[in-house]
Design a protein around this motif. Structure first.
Motif, PDB file in Angstrom:
ATOM      1  N   THR A 146      -2.229   4.863   0.274  1.00 55.23           N
ATOM      2  CA  THR A 146      -1.919   5.036   1.683  1.00 55.23           C
ATOM      3  C   THR A 146      -3.172   4.837   2.536  1.00 55.23           C
ATOM      4  O   THR A 146      -4.295   4.997   2.047  1.00 55.23           O
ATOM      5  CB  THR A 146      -1.320   6.435   1.946  1.00 55.23           C
ATOM      6  N   GLN A 147      -2.952   4.520   3.800  1.00 54.46           N
ATOM      7  CA  GLN A 147      -4.050   4.419   4.747  1.00 54.46           C
ATOM      8  C   GLN A 147      -4.366   5.758   5.399  1.00 54.46           C
ATOM      9  O   GLN A 147      -5.353   5.878   6.128  1.00 54.46           O
ATOM     10  CB  GLN A 147      -3.701   3.391   5.832  1.00 54.46           C
TER      11      GLN A 147
ATOM     12  N   GLU B  81      -5.898   9.299   5.867  1.00 57.09           N
ATOM     13  CA  GLU B  81      -7.053  10.009   5.325  1.00 57.09           C
ATOM     14  C   GLU B  81      -6.574  11.308   4.675  1.00 57.09           C
ATOM     15  O   GLU B  81      -5.880  12.101   5.301  1.00 57.09           O
ATOM     16  CB  GLU B  81      -8.059  10.323   6.431  1.00 57.09           C
TER      17      GLU B  81
END
Length: 341
Positions: free
Chosen positions: A197-198, A200
Motif C-alpha cells: 500500500t501507499q 504510511e
C-alpha cells in the motif's frame, strides 16, 4: 494430560470403538495411535454433555486434532468463530482457542455465555500492547486512525477505529482514507502490509512468539531437503516471507492447498494447522517445520469437559468497552472480508 482436580476420569467402554470408528480412522494419521483410546472416553463425555447443555463448541485451526475433529461443531479462524458465535442458535458457547478469541466472540454475541476452558490461554501479540499504549500513539500521531489486528484484547479493540485480520488488513487500512495509519500490534504483519500500500504505516513492535521463531535458513533447508512448496503466515519475519511460495492467512492457506494441490508442502505456521488439514488433503504430504503455540496447547479435552460441566470460565467485558470494540469490529465487517488469492 491429567484431568483437572476433582474431575472424574471417563473410562473406556468397548462400544466406543464401534461408535467412534470413523473418527478414530480420521485421527489415526494425525495423533499417536496409542493416544486414541485415551481420547475417546473424553470425546464421548464431552459430546454427551454439550447436547445436555445445548452448547456449541468452537475450535480454532490451531487446536489439536482430537479437539478440532473430535468435539468441535464449528472450526475456523478467529473472526470466523466470532461471527459464528453471533449467528448460531446456541446460547452457550465453548471457545477452544486463546483469550482474545473468546473476547471477540463475546463482543459480537454479548447476550450469550462464552466460556474459555483455560483462562490463562493468552497470546504474545495481545499482551504486547495496552489501551494506554494506543492512546499514547494517538497523541504522537494526531489524526492518524488506528487499525488493530484481531489478535488484541477487547480493551485495545475499544481504542481502535477498525479491526482487521491477516486476510483483509490491506483492504481495511486503505479504507481508512488517511495518508497515515497506526497499525497494531504485529510488526511483521505491518511490514507485510506496508509493501502492498501507499499508506504510511506506523508500526508497533509486537510479535507472535510462534511465528517469529522461524528463520529463512530453516525454510531454505526444508525446500532443498524435501523439494517442497512453502506457505507462510504473514506473522513471520520479512526474510521468511521472501522465501515462501505463498503468504496468507490460515483460511487462505487452505484455499491455496485446494487450488494448487501440491505433492508436498511445508506450512510455516503453528503445527496443529498442518495436522488438521491432512485429512482434508490426503494427496498432499505435509512437511512440518512448525512450532506449537504454548497457549493453544493449554486447551485440552479434560478442561473442555470441566468448562462445560461447571460453566467455567465465562468471559465478561464491561459494557462500554464491549460497545466500542463492537463498533470497531463492525466497521471492518462493513468494509468486507477479502481472502488472499
Amino acid at each position: 494430560m491429567t484431568a483437572p482436580a476433582n474431575l472424574p476420569v471417563p473410562v473406556w467402554r468397548d462400544e466406543l470403538e464401534h461408535e467412534y470408528a470413523a473418527l478414530a480412522e480420521r485421527l489415526e494419521p494425525l495423533v499417536p495411535c496409542l493416544e486414541i483410546p485415551l481420547h475417546l472416553p473424553w470425546i464421548d463425555a464431552i459430546n454427551k454433555l454439550k447436547k445436555q447443555r445445548g452448547a456449541v463448541i468452537m475450535a480454532h485451526s490451531y487446536q489439536s486434532p482430537e479437539i478440532f475433529h473430535g468435539v468441535a461443531d464449528i472450526t475456523g479462524d478467529s473472526l470466523g468463530l466470532a461471527q459464528a458465535a453471533a449467528s448460531c442458535d446456541a446460547d452457550l458457547i465453548v471457545l477452544c482457542g486463546v483469550h482474545f478469541m473468546a473476547e471477540t466472540a463475546k463482543i459480537l454475541a454479548p447476550h450469550k455465555t462464552v466460556l474459555i476452558p483455560d483462562r490463562e490461554a493468552g497470546c504474545s501479540l495481545a499482551s504486547s500492547i495496552t489501551a494506554a499504549d494506543v492512546r499514547a500513539l494517538r497523541a504522537q500521531h494526531p489524526g492518524a486512525p488506528v487499525v488493530s489486528y484481531a489478535n488484541t484484547s477487547a480493551a485495545v479493540k475499544a481504542e481502535s477505529d477498525a479491526i482487521c485480520t491477516s486476510a483483509n488488513a490491506v483492504q481495511v487500512v486503505e479504507a481508512m482514507g488517511a495518508p497515515k495509519v497506526i497499525f497494531l500490534p504485529d510488526e511483521f504483519l505491518g511490514r507485510h502490509i506496508a509493501k502492498q500500500t501507499q499508506v504510511e504505516i506506523v508500526l508497533w513492535h509486537g510479535r507472535c512468539e510462534v511465528h517469529e521463531r522461524f528463520t529463512a535458513q530453516e525454510v531454505r533447508h526444508v525446500r532443498e531437503q524435501f523439494g517442497t512448496k512453502v506457505v507462510a503466515h504473514p506473522e513471520c519475519s520479512p526474510e521468511v516471507l521472501a522465501e515462501a511460495d505463498f503468504v496468507g492467512s490460515t483460511t487462505a492457506m487452505g484455499k491455496w492447498l485446494a487450488r494448487e494441490k501440491p505433492a508436498r508442502v511445508a506450512m510455516v505456521t503453528e503445527c496443529s494447522m498442518a495436522d488438521n488439514l491432512k485429512s482434508q488433503f490426503p494427496q498432499t504430504e505435509f512437511i512440518k517445520p512448525c512450532n506449537l503455540c504454548p497457549h493453544m496447547q493449554r486447551i485440552t479435552l479434560q478442561n473442555i469437559y470441566a468448562s462445560l460441566r461447571d460453566l467455567r470460565h465465562a468471559i465478561e467485558i464491561p459494557d462500554d468497552v464491549s460497545a466500542r470494540a463492537r463498533a470497531a469490529l463492525e466497521r471492518m465487517l462493513a468494509i468486507g472480508r477479502r481472502e488472499s488469492v
